[in-house]
Design a protein around this motif. Structure first.
Motif, PDB file in Angstrom:
ATOM      1  N   LEU A 398       0.872  -1.171   0.000  1.00  0.00           N
ATOM      2  CA  LEU A 398       0.000   0.000   0.000  1.00  0.00           C
ATOM      3  C   LEU A 398       0.915   1.228   0.000  1.00  0.00           C
ATOM      4  O   LEU A 398       1.256   1.783   1.045  1.00  0.00           O
ATOM      5  CB  LEU A 398      -0.937   0.016   1.212  1.00  0.00           C
ATOM      6  N   ASP A 399       1.342   1.606  -1.207  1.00  0.00           N
ATOM      7  CA  ASP A 399       2.287   2.715  -1.375  1.00  0.00           C
ATOM      8  C   ASP A 399       1.545   4.042  -1.296  1.00  0.00           C
ATOM      9  O   ASP A 399       0.708   4.355  -2.152  1.00  0.00           O
ATOM     10  CB  ASP A 399       2.989   2.616  -2.726  1.00  0.00           C
ATOM     11  N   LEU A 400       1.880   4.841  -0.275  1.00  0.00           N
ATOM     12  CA  LEU A 400       1.173   6.088  -0.028  1.00  0.00           C
ATOM     13  C   LEU A 400       2.118   7.282  -0.065  1.00  0.00           C
ATOM     14  O   LEU A 400       3.267   7.203   0.387  1.00  0.00           O
ATOM     15  CB  LEU A 400       0.493   6.053   1.353  1.00  0.00           C
ATOM     16  N   ASP A 401       1.605   8.386  -0.592  1.00  0.00           N
ATOM     17  CA  ASP A 401       2.220   9.701  -0.435  1.00  0.00           C
ATOM     18  C   ASP A 401       1.345  10.486   0.536  1.00  0.00           C
ATOM     19  O   ASP A 401       0.115  10.320   0.564  1.00  0.00           O
ATOM     20  CB  ASP A 401       2.286  10.443  -1.764  1.00  0.00           C
ATOM     21  N   PHE A 402       1.977  11.363   1.327  1.00  0.00           N
ATOM     22  CA  PHE A 402       1.228  12.193   2.266  1.00  0.00           C
ATOM     23  C   PHE A 402       2.048  13.442   2.555  1.00  0.00           C
ATOM     24  O   PHE A 402       3.217  13.552   2.157  1.00  0.00           O
ATOM     25  CB  PHE A 402       0.925  11.417   3.558  1.00  0.00           C
ATOM     26  N   THR A 403       1.440  14.394   3.229  1.00  0.00           N
ATOM     27  CA  THR A 403       2.139  15.630   3.571  1.00  0.00           C
ATOM     28  C   THR A 403       3.192  15.334   4.628  1.00  0.00           C
ATOM     29  O   THR A 403       2.849  14.826   5.709  1.00  0.00           O
ATOM     30  CB  THR A 403       1.156  16.680   4.097  1.00  0.00           C
ATOM     31  N   PRO A 404       4.469  15.591   4.345  1.00  0.00           N
ATOM     32  CA  PRO A 404       5.532  15.254   5.312  1.00  0.00           C
ATOM     33  C   PRO A 404       5.330  15.941   6.656  1.00  0.00           C
ATOM     34  O   PRO A 404       4.800  17.053   6.736  1.00  0.00           O
ATOM     35  CB  PRO A 404       6.806  15.762   4.626  1.00  0.00           C
ATOM     36  N   VAL A 405       5.747  15.257   7.707  1.00  0.00           N
ATOM     37  CA  VAL A 405       5.677  15.787   9.065  1.00  0.00           C
ATOM     38  C   VAL A 405       7.071  16.240   9.462  1.00  0.00           C
ATOM     39  O   VAL A 405       7.995  15.431   9.551  1.00  0.00           O
ATOM     40  CB  VAL A 405       5.160  14.727  10.065  1.00  0.00           C
ATOM     41  N   ALA A 406       7.248  17.516   9.696  1.00  0.00           N
ATOM     42  CA  ALA A 406       8.565  18.043  10.072  1.00  0.00           C
ATOM     43  C   ALA A 406       8.908  17.606  11.496  1.00  0.00           C
ATOM     44  O   ALA A 406       8.089  17.700  12.412  1.00  0.00           O
ATOM     45  CB  ALA A 406       8.571  19.567   9.981  1.00  0.00           C
ATOM     46  N   GLY A 407      10.132  17.092  11.649  1.00  0.00           N
ATOM     47  CA  GLY A 407      10.610  16.749  12.986  1.00  0.00           C
ATOM     48  C   GLY A 407      10.135  15.421  13.515  1.00  0.00           C
ATOM     49  O   GLY A 407      10.287  15.115  14.701  1.00  0.00           O
ATOM     50  N   GLY A 408       9.513  14.591  12.678  1.00  0.00           N
ATOM     51  CA  GLY A 408       9.109  13.249  13.136  1.00  0.00           C
ATOM     52  C   GLY A 408       7.763  13.252  13.825  1.00  0.00           C
ATOM     53  O   GLY A 408       6.915  14.110  13.576  1.00  0.00           O
TER      54      GLY A 408
END
Length: 413
Positions: A398-408
């Motif tokens: 299930l390959d997903l793209d999403f809005t990155p989360v800065a700092g983990g």
């Protein structure tokens, strides 16, 4: 839903690729489907499946002597009845409920954070292979008190055990491989079990090793079989159901938005995922005497496979069953992880899945954590969704793209 031509085999590649269009035809035209190559019957109607799973004296788990015991290295819970089943099941259930479950929820959250953290800044993850599969094994090893550094090896051995149990047919070569995996897993576990007998901890292996049945401590063989049983019961539902949940929500943006806005809808979304696409599609039983199902007599001694996926979409049990609907009136969300569940994803009756409460804690905890982290989750460019599995079933990836989360992970120290 469009039905398909009745001349087909459940063992065919077409069915394995996509079984769902076949379910209406099976229920309507051949609700007791016979497969001569394996001399077995497949039941697809809800009432027939529930009957088999609840009447344990008439429909025994004797088939597991051949299908499971060789790789479980001893009898499993589903083979037991009477006082032995009651006592041993109670010991195992205690390890997944009450105070033990509260500790496990903390471990579930910690493991999920650790595994998802490397992907948050990238904005990309394969929710099955990068996260779901290692997560399910990580958490189970925590519960058992095993070293997580061994997770890849344990997962490889477990895969062989699961292949043996869930394959309808096996080549001689694959059978040998599966048995070898079981032998190696047993060799790994036995010294640990023996150590926990004299030096017990708070883990489930220690509880099993120091528990008594009928005034007699369980043997190393008994405990080994139960541990391998737990490995299968605790890992199979989690990764598959989590991936299926996100698959259904991404395919239905309005439902995704509702769940994000109101987290109290999440249990209903999980329950509907279990109904609509259960992680376990087949449960075998043996018929004790000649028995009629939907007008067809199945001879005594025959193997019947309960088709959970087909039963869960029976219009006699659910309204508009081929529609994914988290608001359906017949879902029974509150009891969806119990033996009283309307859906049959965890079985029902005496041998309902022993890990159901644990699976609920896993899936609800992780889904509640991931939903706000995977903002704008969508399929990656070029990704094609594909499921696999006849006995157990789930996405290959299930390959997903999403809005990155800065700092983990937000709030993580």
């Amino acid at each position: 839903m469009t039905t398909v031509a009745p001349k087909f085999s459940i063992l065919s590649e077409d069915f394995a690729r996509n079984p769902y269009p076949y379910f209406p035809m099976l229920r309507q035209e051949t609700p007791v489907h016979y497969e001569p190559d394996i001399d077995s019957y497949f039941l697809s109607r809800y009432q027939d499946v529930r009957r088999v799973l609840t009447e344990h004296e008439a429909f025994t788990s004797k088939t597991l002597t051949v299908r499971a015991e060789p790789v479980m290295r001893g009898p499993v819970l589903a083979q037991m009845t009477g006082a032995e089943h009651t006592a041993k099941r109670k010991i195992v259930v205690r390890g997944f409920t009450g105070a033990a479950l509260k500790d496990q929820v903390r471990a579930i959250h910690a493991n999920a954070e650790e595994l998802i953290a490397p992907f948050l800044g990238r904005g990309q993850v394969d929710l099955v292979n990068d996260f779901g599969k290692p997560f399910a094994v990580y958490v189970t090893l925590d519960v058992l008190g095993l070293d997580k550094n061994d997770w890849r090896q344990v997962a490889a051995w477990h895969h062989g055990v699961a292949e043996f149990i869930t394959s309808i047919t096996l080549t001689d070569e694959r059978r040998r491989h599966c048995l070898q995996c079981a032998e190696q897993l047993e060799a790994y576990l036995v010294p640990i079990i023996e150590q926990r007998r004299t030096e017990p901890g708070d883990d489930l292996i220690s509880r099993l090793r120091t528990a008594e049945f009928d005034g007699i401590a369980m043997s190393t063989r008994d405990v080994t079989a139960l541990i391998i049983n737990i490995l299968a019961a605790a890992t199979e539902p989690a990764d598959k159901t989590l991936a299926m949940l996100f698959h259904h929500l991404i395919d239905r943006p309005e439902t995704m938005a509702q769940v994000r806005k109101d987290p109290e809808l999440l249990p209903a979304a999980i329950a509907e995922t279990l109904r609509f696409t259960p992680p376990v599609h087949l449960i075998p039983r043996q018929v004790k005497q000649d028995t009629e199902f939907s007008g067809t007599v199945v001879p005594a001694g025959s193997t019947v496979f309960c088709m959970i996926g087909a039963a869960n979409r029976d219009p006699e049990a659910f309204t508009d069953p081929d529609t994914f609907d988290i608001h359906r009136a017949d879902l029974g969300t509150a009891r969806s992880f119990t033996a009283a569940a309307q859906h049959l994803a965890f079985g029902t009756g005496l041998h309902q899945c022993v890990g159901a409460a644990f699976a609920r804690a896993e899936i609800e905890t992780v889904a509640a954590m991931l939903l706000p982290l995977l903002q704008d989750a969508r399929y990656s460019a070029g990704y094609t969704y594909q499921e696999s599995g006849l006995y157990t079933r789930g996405p290959l990836s299930l390959d997903l793209d999403f809005t990155p989360v800065a700092g983990g992970v937000p709030g993580r120290d």
